[in-house]
Design a protein around this motif. Structure first.
Motif, short mmCIF file in Angstrom:
data_model
loop_
_atom_site.label_atom_id
_atom_site.label_comp_id
_atom_site.label_asym_id
_atom_site.label_seq_id
_atom_site.Cartn_x
_atom_site.Cartn_y
_atom_site.Cartn_z
N ALA A 1 -4.20 5.55 3.46
CA ALA A 1 -5.02 4.42 3.02
C ALA A 1 -6.26 4.24 3.89
N VAL B 1 -5.66 4.01 -2.32
CA VAL B 1 -5.51 2.63 -1.83
C VAL B 1 -6.49 2.32 -0.72
N ARG B 2 -7.02 1.10 -0.77
CA ARG B 2 -7.81 0.53 0.32
C ARG B 2 -7.19 -0.82 0.66
N CYS C 1 0.83 -1.21 0.00
CA CYS C 1 0.00 0.00 0.00
C CYS C 1 0.86 1.26 0.00
#
Length: 257
Positions: A69, A49-50, A39
């Protein structure tokens, strides 16, 4: 967490991110994000980003490393993610640990938007993964080899035993599973990632920090017993400088939802 040296996965993560190509229209979903190393690299590339992981402790570490994130608790094959919401999906070194790889891959396909990349990695063939020496050394304490250890195949580990499913690293195996999960026209690439430890202390520190190392110590009753078994099992990988070098191959499945 694998008992590898700090930073061992960077080359693998970079290859995974390269395989995504150009992303638009939403976040990258990293399934099994761990402490957030991939990430972090993705955010540094300018991506949204997740991350999802089942372990709250590593998610806390990820939150420190990647405050940008969105991080969620969850695990395959039931992710807390809406259908077709991810602009790309990555899943690094998780598939070997799930009971049903097809169900896991089907879940990755569910959360991906149509046509976007889904990139998954597993250990390569046993004979190309020196990491397996850890599994052989710890087997007396844990009752079996580590994934990739020559016994992370069709669901648990990369070896076949007792007539079980073929290893995930078998020729054509990953592509077939991806097709069954609704991820057709997949391809598999390979990447070499050596594990380099400068000395015995570093080798053992990585092991003791990993869940598998903690389990081995608990079963053995002391670190001394685990240390003796590991140093004997990895003696052939010791370098002239006193460090250790374990050459490993990883397979990278690149598919599209």
């Amino acid at each position: 967490m694998e008992p590898g040296p700090a930073g061992w996965g960077r080359e693998l993560y970079e290859r995974v991110l390269d395989a995504l190509g150009t992303m638009t229209g939403g976040p990258l979903l990293d399934v099994g994000c761990g402490a957030g190393e991939l990430c972090r690299l993705a955010v540094d590339r300018g991506l949204s980003v997740r991350g999802v992981d089942a372990n709250p402790e590593v998610l806390a570490a990820a939150a420190q490393l990647v405050p940008e994130a969105e991080l969620l608790t969850g695990a395959l094959p039931s992710l807390p993610i809406p259908d077709r919401s991810a602009a790309a999906v990555t899943c690094v070194q998780v598939l070997m640990h799930v009971p049903n790889p097809v169900a896991a891959l089907r879940e990755l396909a569910r959360v991906a938007r149509p046509g976007v990349p889904v990139v998954v990695t597993v250990w390569g063939p046993v004979e190309q993964c020196a990491f397996g020496a850890f599994g052989r050394a710890l087997a007396p304490f844990l009752g079996g080899p580590l994934p990739g250890g020559g016994g992370r195949g069709g669901g648990r580990g990369n070896g076949r035993g007792n007539g079980g499913p073929r290893p995930l690293s078998s020729p054509g195996r990953l592509e077939k599973l991806a097709g069954l999960a609704g991820l057709p026209a997949a391809r598999v690439e390979e990447v070499r990632c050596p594990f380099d430890y400068p000395d015995e202390r570093a080798l053992l520190a990585g092991l003791y920090a990993a869940e598998v190392g903690r389990r081995a110590v608990a079963e053995a009753g002391s670190r001394a017993s685990v240390r003796k078994a590991v140093l004997a099992g990895l003696a052939e990988y010791r370098t002239v400088s006193g460090g250790y070098r374990l050459e490993n191959t990883f397979q990278v499945l690149v598919a599209h939802a």
